[in-house]
Design an enzyme around this catalytic site. Structure first.
Site, short mmCIF file in Angstrom:
data_model
loop_
_atom_site.label_atom_id
_atom_site.label_comp_id
_atom_site.label_asym_id
_atom_site.label_seq_id
_atom_site.Cartn_x
_atom_site.Cartn_y
_atom_site.Cartn_z
N HIS A 43 94.40 -10.71 -2.98
CA HIS A 43 94.74 -12.07 -3.45
C HIS A 43 96.20 -12.38 -3.11
CE1 HIS A 43 91.53 -11.03 -6.58
NE2 HIS A 43 91.03 -12.07 -5.95
N GLY A 153 89.48 -14.84 2.26
CA GLY A 153 89.51 -13.58 3.00
C GLY A 153 88.21 -13.35 3.77
N ASP A 156 84.76 -11.42 2.31
CA ASP A 156 83.56 -12.17 1.93
C ASP A 156 83.23 -13.12 3.07
OD1 ASP A 156 83.19 -11.16 -0.85
OD2 ASP A 156 85.20 -11.98 -1.08
O1 PAF Z 1 85.72 -14.96 -3.79
C1 PAF Z 1 85.83 -15.26 -5.00
O2 PAF Z 1 86.62 -14.70 -5.75
C2 PAF Z 1 84.93 -16.36 -5.56
O3 PAF Z 1 83.67 -16.33 -4.99
C3 PAF Z 1 85.55 -17.75 -5.46
C4 PAF Z 1 85.75 -18.18 -4.03
C5 PAF Z 1 86.88 -17.78 -6.19
C6 PAF Z 1 84.62 -18.78 -6.12
O4 PAF Z 1 84.42 -18.51 -7.46
#
Ligand code: PAF
Length: 284
Positions: A43, A153, A156
């Site tokens: 993050h 990212g 995912d």
């Molecule tokens: O990747 C995530 O953490 C979640 O799927 C997101 C994009 C914040 C949506 O809730």
């Protein structure tokens, strides 16, 4: 300047307006970093990328119930708000938006956004409705914030493609900016769920990237099925016995690829180490 913590939509709008008309005295640009909290290095890398793209960085923390299935870990999902805010602030985030459930989904809420083709394969096969939940919440966050950029990212990867597609189809004026998967020193893709792993399980998980990298080296010399079978056998050999999927698909549309045209191939993996589900992917 310290980070502004906002919990309601009105507050969000006024905070963004204030920042946009702030000391820069121009229409400052805004990048959003949507998260479900439990902030970790990946993050933080999104925030760093956001700062490169825009003048103002908004992170959101919302554990989105709509994207969890009935038997998934919504209640167990790690929550660490105070620590999260501190980490976001340290990386230079300007605003953090932490809406309540009823702000995102009032009682009469009646909308789902579906991106059916991209959502029907890989993680969407096992996790029914998961991507509808993701698409709906992300569309709301982009529209609520009016962000010019949104950072996601590649870990995912399917989510990234779905969001890119929905932004295009809904004409949302926001540029989706991807960043490479953030890995630890052993190559393990960083994920909030890694904290559920004990040291023995981490040792097992560390093999995933090693196996994928090995498969990538040989990919252009062998049949696609051979690559998949190599990955499957190697995964089983290191003690992972529950495999959700190992698939090779097109990088842009997630369609199957053939041995005649292997460009744009990407390897996707989802496995369980005991109860913990891990996903990863790599460009071949
Ligand atoms: O990747 C995530 O953490 C979640 O799927 C997101 C994009 C914040 C949506 O809730």
């Amino acid at each position: 300047m310290s980070i502004e913590v906002i919990r309601d939509l009105r507050g969000l709008h006024s905070s963004i307006a204030r920042h946009r008309n702030g000391p820069l005295n121009t229409a400052a640009s805004l990048a959003i970093v949507p998260t479900m909290g439990a902030i970790h290095e990946a993050h933080e890398a999104l925030v760093v990328e956001a700062k490169k793209n825009a003048n103002i960085v908004l992170a959101t923390i919302f554990v989105n119930p709509m994207q969890f299935g009935e038997n998934e870990d919504l209640d167990k999902y790690p929550r660490s708000e105070e620590e999260d805010i501190k980490r976001l602030e340290d990386k230079g985030c300007d605003i953090v938006y932490i809406p309540e459930n009823k702000t995102m989904y009032p009682d009469d809420f009646d909308l789902t956004i579906n991106v059916p083709k991209l959502s029907s394969v890989l993680c969407g096969k096992e996790r029914k409705n998961h991507f509808q939940g993701v698409a709906t919440v992300v569309a709301k966050l982009l529209l609520q914030s009016g962000a010019d950029y949104a950072i996601f990212g590649e870990k995912d990867y399917q989510q990234l493609l779905i969001i890119t597609s929905l932004v295009k189809d809904l004409d949302i004026p926001c540029k989706i900016v991807p960043i490479s998967t953030v890995r630890d020193n052993n190559g393990l893709a960083i994920s909030s769920r890694n904290q559920y792993l004990n040291p023995k399980q981490i040792n097992i998980a560390n093999n995933i990237n090693i196996i994928m990298t090995e498969a990538a080296k040989n990919f252009y010399n062998v049949d696609i099925n051979e690559t998949i079978s190599f990955v499957r056998k190697s995964i089983e050999k290191v003690g992972i016995n529950k495999i959700d999927y190992i698939e090779i698909r097109d990088n842009h549309n997630l369609e199957n690829i053939s041995n005649n045209n292997k460009s744009n191939a990407r390897l996707f993996i989802a496995v369980y180490i005991d109860e913990v589900r891990l996903i990863d992917n790599i460009k071949l």
